[in-house]
Design an enzyme around this catalytic site. Structure first.
Site, mmCIF file in Angstrom:
data_model
loop_
_atom_site.group_PDB
_atom_site.id
_atom_site.type_symbol
_atom_site.label_atom_id
_atom_site.label_comp_id
_atom_site.label_asym_id
_atom_site.label_seq_id
_atom_site.Cartn_x
_atom_site.Cartn_y
_atom_site.Cartn_z
ATOM 1 C CD GLU A 49 -11.870 -19.179 3.735
ATOM 2 O OE1 GLU A 49 -11.590 -19.750 4.808
ATOM 3 O OE2 GLU A 49 -12.450 -18.076 3.693
ATOM 4 C CG ASP A 60 -20.127 -11.536 2.110
ATOM 5 O OD1 ASP A 60 -18.985 -11.580 2.606
ATOM 6 O OD2 ASP A 60 -20.744 -12.534 1.714
ATOM 7 C CE1 TYR A 175 -13.757 -16.266 8.870
ATOM 8 C CE2 TYR A 175 -13.486 -17.583 6.887
ATOM 9 C CZ TYR A 175 -13.531 -16.356 7.510
ATOM 10 O OH TYR A 175 -13.357 -15.214 6.768
#
Lengths: 276, 404
Positions: A49, A60, A175
Site C-alpha cells: 500500500e 491518520d 480493508y
C-alpha cells in the site's frame, strides 16, 4: 486475473495470510522512497500500500501525518508517485500496488485522468479514505473499466444493514479497520476483530485485510491467524522518521528489517491458519 | 446550470448536495454516525417540543431577538444608503455562534451523547460551545490551533472558566483548518459517546444545512425588523464569510427576494494578489476538504494551502458548500477586504457608533464603506454584525503598534 486476485489465490494455496506494508510515496525523499519500494518484496511484502501524500490526512495519526509532510516537503507530487509505481513495475510484475490516500489530490487531477494514469503506471487498487460508497461513483466506473480494484473500508461502526452498500462495488480485497480511531493510535482487541470478520465473511468472499492498529510482529501474527492480510503502516513510517538523519542505506535497511520480522511472524502462522 | 428552481432555499438535496457542492467525504467510521445524525436532525426539526425548547433558550438564555440598529452617524459618514446593523454581537457570548450551539447541544442530548467536542478559530465558537456544554453539564474538549491560542488568549481563558478543556493543535499551520482535522480525528476515535458541534456551515452533510438552519434566525429577524422599521426590504444585505455560518443565516431568508442584493465579504489578508489571504471563493477552486466539496485554497496538486487573515475566525482555506453554489449561480456576489481595511472599519465603527465590532464583522463593514456611498439615501443596507470586538483588542493593539 488481476495481480491482487492472483496474489491472494497463491497465498490461499499456501495457507497463509498476506503481509501488507504501507509506506508513503516520496517519504522521506523520492530516491529513498524508490529504494524502500524496491526492497519491500524481498523483505516479505505480499501487497504494497503506497500512500499518496496529502496536506490534511484527517484519518491518520501523527506518524502517517508526519510521513505525508516529509514527502510533501521533499517535493512529492502525484506525477512522481506514478513514476515510483512505473519504475517499480519494470522490476516487479507480480507484487500488487494499491494507492492509498485522500480524495482531493485525485479530484484536482480529475478522477478519470487519475485512473488512466494509475492504470498506465501499473497500479492495481485504490483506497480513498474519505470517499465512502455514497460518494465514490465518480471513481468506481473508470476504475472498473481500467481493471483497477476499488478497495472499500469496513469499520467497527459499519453495521450489517450498511455492509451490503459497502460491498456493492468493492473488489480486490476488503480493508477492515480494526479500531475506531485514526491510524497508529490504538491497538485492536482480537476477539472483536474475530467477531467482526466472521460477520463480514457471511456477506462476502473477498479476502479481508486488517489494519490501523497493528504495530508488532506478535500483533501481525495474531491478525494472520484470523484474517487474509495484515497491514502495517505507522510502525514502518516511524522507522523512516527515526532513521532520517542516518542516510538512505540505513533507512532502507531498517525498514527492511522491520518488514522481514513482520513477514516472518506472519509466515510462521502458515498452515496454522484457522478460519474464524 | 441553465434552469434554476422556483426557490433557492430547498437545498441540500437528499444526498446532501447543493448543486455540485457539499456531500459526505468522510472515512467509513463516521458514515453511519452521519446518517444517524441526519435522521435525528430531521426528526428534531419537525418536533414542536424541540423547536419550543430551542426557542425558549434563544430568548431567555441567549437574549434573542437581537436588535436591528440604525446607525445614524455611520450612515452620515458614508453619505449614501442607510446603514442597519444586525446586532449579533449582543447575544450571550458575544457572537452569532450561540444560535447554532444551542441547537446542536439539544440534538446531542436527544441522541444520548455525553461528550462534546468542537473546533475553534477566533475562539467565539469554542466559547459558545463551552458555554452550552456548561449549561447542560456535559464535558467539552475544544481544539484550537496553537497560533490561535496565542492570538486569542482571553478566549482560551474563558473556555477554561466554563469548564472546557482547550487542546492546542500543533499540526500544519496550527490554525482553524488544523483544529478541524484534529476534532475529526477525535470524533473518529470516540464515535459512540461524542457529539461534534461544528461551528461553520461547512463539514459533511448534514452539518452545512443544519448549521444554516440554526442560524436562519439572524436573517428571519432582520427581515421582520427591516419591514417594521423601513417598511420595505433592504436593498443590500452584507455579511463576512469565513466558513460562512453568520452569512448563510443572514442571506438565506433573502435569496428568493430578487430585489435584494446580497454580498459576502471574504478576508483578503495582505491582498488577494499576495499568497497571504483567505479569499476562498474569490481566489480558490472547487476541491474536497473536511467532508464536503466546495471552493478551496489549494495548489495544482490538490494540496490545501494555508489561509491568512488578521481575523482568526476568517482564517480558513475552505468555505461552506452552499456559498459555493450561491456564487456559481450568481445569486450572491463575493468580495473581499484586506486586514488594513478591516482595521480601519473596526476603528471607524468604534468611534462613530460606540460599537467595537469583531474583526470578522469589520470585513463586512469595510466592504460597505466602499458601496454605501454609491447608493441613494432612500436605499438601505443590512449588515450582519456577527460579533463583538472585545476578543480582538489585543491583536488590534498589536497591529496598531499600541502596547497593552
Amino acid at each position: 486475473m488481476s495481480r491482487i486476485a492472483a496474489r491472494f489465490a497463491e497465498l490461499k494455496a499456501q495457507g497463509r495470510a498476506a503481509f501488507v506494508p504501507f509506506v508513503t510515496a516520496g517519504d522521506p525523499d523520492f530516491e529513498t522512497s524508490r529504494a524502500i519500494l524496491d526492497a519491500l518484496p524481498g523483505a516479505g511484502a505480499d501487497v504494497i500500500e503506497l500512500g499518496m501524500p496529502f496536506s490534511d490526512p484527517m484519518a491518520d495519526g501523527p506518524a502517517v501525518q508526519a510521513s505525508s509532510l516529509r514527502a510533501l516537503n521533499a517535493g512529492a507530487t502525484m506525477a512522481r508517485t506514478m513514476e515510483l509505481v512505473r519504475g517499480f513495475r519494470k522490476r516487479d510484475d507480480k507484487t500488487p500496488i494499491v494507492l492509498m490516500g485522500y480524495y482531493n489530490p485525485v479530484h484536482a487531477r480529475g478522477a478519470e485522468a487519475f485512473v488512466r494514469e494509475a492504470a498506465d503506471a501499473g497500479v492495481d487498487g485504490l483506497i480513498i479514505v474519505d470517499l465512502p460508497p455514497e460518494e465514490d461513483a465518480v471513481l468506481l466506473k473508470p476504475a472498473q473499466a481500467a481493471g483497477i480494484d476499488i478497495i472499500r473500508l469496513v469499520t467497527p461502526t459499519t453495521h450489517d444493514a450498511r455492509l451490503a452498500k459497502v460491498l456493492n462495488g468493492a473488489s480486490g480485497y476488503l480493508y477492515y479497520v480494526s479500531i475506531t480511531g485514526v491510524t497508529g493510535t490504538k491497538s485492536f482487541a482480537e476477539d472483536e476483530v474475530k467477531a467482526a470478520l466472521a460477520r463480514i465473511r457471511k456477506a462476502t468472499k473477498l479476502p479481508i485485510a486488517v489494519g490501523f492498529g497493528i504495530r508488532t510482529p506478535a500483533q501481525a501474527a495474531q491478525i494472520a491467524r484470523i484474517a487474509d492480510a495484515a497491514v502495517v503502516g505507522s510502525a514502518i513510517v516511524n522507522v523512516v522518521a527515526e532513521k532520517q538523519g542516518a542516510g538512505r542505506d540505513a533507512i532502507v535497511a531498517s525498514v527492511s528489517e522491520l518488514c522481514r520480522a513482520l513477514a516472518d511472524s506472519i509466515r510462521a502462522e502458515s498452515g496454522a491458519k484457522v478460519r474464524a | 446550470m441553465n434552469t434554476l428552481p422556483n426557490t433557492l432555499r430547498s437545498g441540500p438535496d437528499a444526498t446532501g448536495h447543493f448543486g455540485a457542492y457539499g456531500g459526505r467525504f468522510v472515512a467509513e467510521t463516521l458514515m453511519p454516525l452521519l446518517l444517524e445524525l441526519e435522521k435525528a436532525y430531521e426528526a428534531a426539526k419537525r418536533d414542536p417540543a424541540f423547536q419550543k425548547e430551542l426557542g425558549e433558550l434563544l430568548t431567555h438564555y441567549a437574549g434573542r431577538e437581537s436588535p436591528l440598529y440604525f446607525a445614524p452617524r455611520l450612515t452620515e459618514h458614508f453619505g449614501g444608503a442607510k446603514i442597519y446593523l444586525k446586532r449579533e454581537d449582543l447575544n450571550h457570548t458575544g457572537a452569532h455562534k450561540i444560535n447554532n450551539c444551542l441547537g446542536q447541544i439539544l440534538l446531542a442530548r436527544r441522541m444520548g451523547k455525553t461528550r462534546i467536542i468542537a473546533e475553534t478559530g477566533a475562539g467565539s465558537h469554542g466559547v459558545a460551545t463551552a458555554t452550552v456544554a456548561a449549561r447542560f453539564g456535559l464535558p467539552c474538549v475544544v481544539y484550537m490551533g496553537e497560533v490561535d491560542t496565542e492570538r486569542q488568549r482571553p478566549n482560551v481563558f474563558r473556555m477554561n472558566l466554563l469548564g472546557a478543556t482547550v487542546r492546542p493543535v500543533t499540526s500544519g499551520a496550527r490554525t482553524l483548518k488544523d483544529a478541524m482535522n484534529e476534532a475529526l480525528r477525535d470524533w473518529v476515535a470516540n464515535v459512540e459517546d461524542t457529539f461534534y458541534i461544528i461551528g461553520s456551515a461547512a463539514g459533511p452533510h448534514p452539518y452545512p444545512g443544519m448549521v444554516r438552519d440554526f442560524q436562519l434566525v439572524i436573517g428571519n429577524e432582520t427581515k421582520a425588523q427591516m419591514l417594521e422599521q423601513e417598511g420595505k426590504l433592504p436593498d443590500l444585505v452584507v455579511a463576512c464569510v469565513g466558513g460562512g455560518s453568520n452569512a448563510i443565516g443572514m442571506f438565506h431568508p433573502f435569496v428568493d427576494d430578487p430585489d435584494v442584493q446580497i454580498h459576502g465579504v471574504e478576508a483578503a489578508g495582505e491582498g488577494v494578489d499576495t499568497p497571504r489571504h483567505a479569499a476562498t471563493i474569490s481566489k480558490g477552486s472547487p476541491g474536497v476538504l473536511h467532508g464536503s466539496r466546495s471552493y478551496l485554497l489549494q495548489d495544482a496538486e490538490g494540496q490545501v494551502q494555508e489561509a491568512h487573515s488578521i481575523s482568526a475566525g476568517l482564517d480558513y482555506p475552505g468555505v461552506g458548500p452552499e456559498h459555493s453554489w450561491l456564487k456559481d449561480i450568481g445569486r450572491v456576489k463575493y468580495f473581499s477586504a484586506t486586514d488594513q481595511e478591516a482595521l480601519d472599519a473596526f476603528q471607524l465603527l468604534s468611534k462613530l457608533e460606540g460599537i467595537i465590532p469583531a474583526l470578522e464583522s469589520a470585513h463586512a463593514l469595510a466592504h460597505v464603506a466602499r458601496v454605501a456611498p454609491t447608493m441613494r439615501k432612500d436605499q438601505s443596507i443590512a449588515i450582519c454584525l456577527s460579533g463583538r470586538g472585545d476578543k480582538d483588542v489585543f491583536s488590534v493593539a498589536e497591529a496598531l503598534g499600541a502596547k497593552l
